[in-house]
Motif scaffolding. Structure first.
Motif, short mmCIF file in Angstrom:
data_model
loop_
_atom_site.label_atom_id
_atom_site.label_comp_id
_atom_site.label_asym_id
_atom_site.label_seq_id
_atom_site.Cartn_x
_atom_site.Cartn_y
_atom_site.Cartn_z
N SER A 175 0.81 -1.22 0.00
CA SER A 175 0.00 0.00 0.00
C SER A 175 0.85 1.27 0.00
N LYS A 176 2.18 1.15 0.05
CA LYS A 176 3.03 2.34 0.06
C LYS A 176 3.40 2.79 -1.36
N ASP A 177 3.36 1.86 -2.30
CA ASP A 177 3.77 2.15 -3.66
C ASP A 177 2.75 1.58 -4.62
N GLY A 178 2.75 2.09 -5.83
CA GLY A 178 1.81 1.57 -6.81
C GLY A 178 2.26 1.77 -8.23
N VAL A 179 1.73 0.93 -9.08
CA VAL A 179 1.99 1.03 -10.51
C VAL A 179 0.70 1.46 -11.19
N TRP A 180 0.81 2.35 -12.15
CA TRP A 180 -0.37 2.78 -12.90
C TRP A 180 -0.05 2.73 -14.39
N ASP A 181 -1.10 2.61 -15.19
CA ASP A 181 -0.94 2.50 -16.63
C ASP A 181 -2.13 3.19 -17.29
N TYR A 182 -1.83 4.05 -18.25
CA TYR A 182 -2.88 4.75 -18.97
C TYR A 182 -2.63 4.62 -20.47
N ASN A 183 -3.55 3.95 -21.16
CA ASN A 183 -3.50 3.82 -22.61
C ASN A 183 -4.28 5.00 -23.18
N VAL B 194 -4.80 5.91 -26.20
CA VAL B 194 -5.59 5.58 -27.38
C VAL B 194 -6.95 4.99 -26.99
N THR B 195 -6.94 4.00 -26.09
CA THR B 195 -8.18 3.32 -25.71
C THR B 195 -8.83 3.93 -24.47
N GLN B 196 -8.12 4.86 -23.81
CA GLN B 196 -8.58 5.51 -22.58
C GLN B 196 -8.62 4.54 -21.39
N GLU B 197 -8.02 3.35 -21.52
CA GLU B 197 -8.00 2.39 -20.41
C GLU B 197 -6.99 2.85 -19.37
N PHE B 198 -7.39 2.78 -18.10
CA PHE B 198 -6.55 3.21 -16.99
C PHE B 198 -6.57 2.12 -15.92
N TYR C 68 -8.83 7.73 -16.09
CA TYR C 68 -7.70 8.60 -15.77
C TYR C 68 -8.14 9.87 -15.06
N PHE C 69 -9.29 10.40 -15.45
CA PHE C 69 -9.76 11.66 -14.84
C PHE C 69 -10.21 11.46 -13.40
N ASP C 70 -10.63 10.24 -13.03
CA ASP C 70 -10.93 9.93 -11.62
C ASP C 70 -9.65 10.06 -10.80
N TYR C 71 -8.57 9.54 -11.37
CA TYR C 71 -7.28 9.62 -10.69
C TYR C 71 -6.84 11.08 -10.56
N LEU C 72 -6.91 11.82 -11.66
CA LEU C 72 -6.50 13.24 -11.63
C LEU C 72 -7.32 14.02 -10.62
N GLY C 73 -8.56 13.58 -10.39
CA GLY C 73 -9.44 14.23 -9.42
C GLY C 73 -8.94 14.12 -7.98
N LEU C 74 -7.98 13.21 -7.73
CA LEU C 74 -7.40 13.07 -6.39
C LEU C 74 -6.33 14.14 -6.13
N ILE C 75 -5.86 14.77 -7.19
CA ILE C 75 -4.88 15.85 -7.04
C ILE C 75 -5.65 17.10 -6.66
N PRO C 76 -5.26 17.76 -5.55
CA PRO C 76 -5.99 18.97 -5.14
C PRO C 76 -6.08 19.99 -6.27
N ASP C 77 -7.22 20.69 -6.33
CA ASP C 77 -7.48 21.66 -7.40
C ASP C 77 -6.30 22.60 -7.64
N GLU C 78 -5.72 23.11 -6.55
CA GLU C 78 -4.66 24.10 -6.70
C GLU C 78 -3.36 23.50 -7.24
N ASN C 79 -3.24 22.16 -7.27
CA ASN C 79 -2.03 21.51 -7.77
C ASN C 79 -2.24 20.82 -9.12
N ARG C 80 -3.49 20.72 -9.55
CA ARG C 80 -3.79 19.96 -10.77
C ARG C 80 -3.16 20.61 -12.01
N PHE C 81 -3.20 21.93 -12.10
CA PHE C 81 -2.61 22.60 -13.26
C PHE C 81 -1.09 22.37 -13.27
#
Length: 125
Positions: free
Chosen positions: A15-23, A25-29, A49-62
């Motif tokens: 639970s300390k580390d993780g692997v992520w993958d975003y295609n 072309v197919t939008q698979e995350f 992918y946008f669900d994941y990006l939603g975890l980044i605070p608004d002020e840091n997303r840009f």
């Protein structure tokens, strides 16, 4: 060697580390199982992918978006992929504040368009 492989598998499912993958072309995350849980997503929950990006605070997303954009701007078209390393805050769905180091690669097709991003995230909170 087998012991080493087991350690790697353990670490990517911890639970300390993780692997992520975003295609792109197919939008698979996808997120590795332990990391998915750590971030507050259920095992059977559909994540884009946008669900994941939603975890980044608004002020840091840009800032995150800009960091990835800057990496893409450095791409000269000669390689199949480019390496990146960025750091940013993340708030899990359970409200836990984390600081993440994200290390990975952006892959390109023959037309020099990005087609896939894959990364290893480390909780450096």
């Amino acid at each position: 060697m087998e012991h080493h492989d087991n350690n790697f598998e353990f670490s990517i499912n911890s639970s300390k580390d993780g692997v992520w993958d975003y295609n792109i072309v197919t939008q698979e995350f996808s997120l590795s199982k332990g990391w998915r849980s750590r971030l507050g997503f259920k095992d059977d929950e559909e994540i884009v992918y946008f669900d994941y990006l939603g975890l980044i605070p608004d002020e840091n997303r840009f800032e995150h978006h800009q960091a990835m954009h800057d990496i893409l701007d450095e791409y000269d078209g000669d390689l199949e992929y480019i390496h990146f390393k960025i750091q940013y805050p993340l708030v899990t769905k359970n409200g836990e504040e984390l600081f993440i180091e994200d290390i990975g690669d952006i892959f390109f097709n023959q037309d020099k368009a990005p087609i896939r991003i894959t990364g290893f995230q480390k909780d450096i909170t």
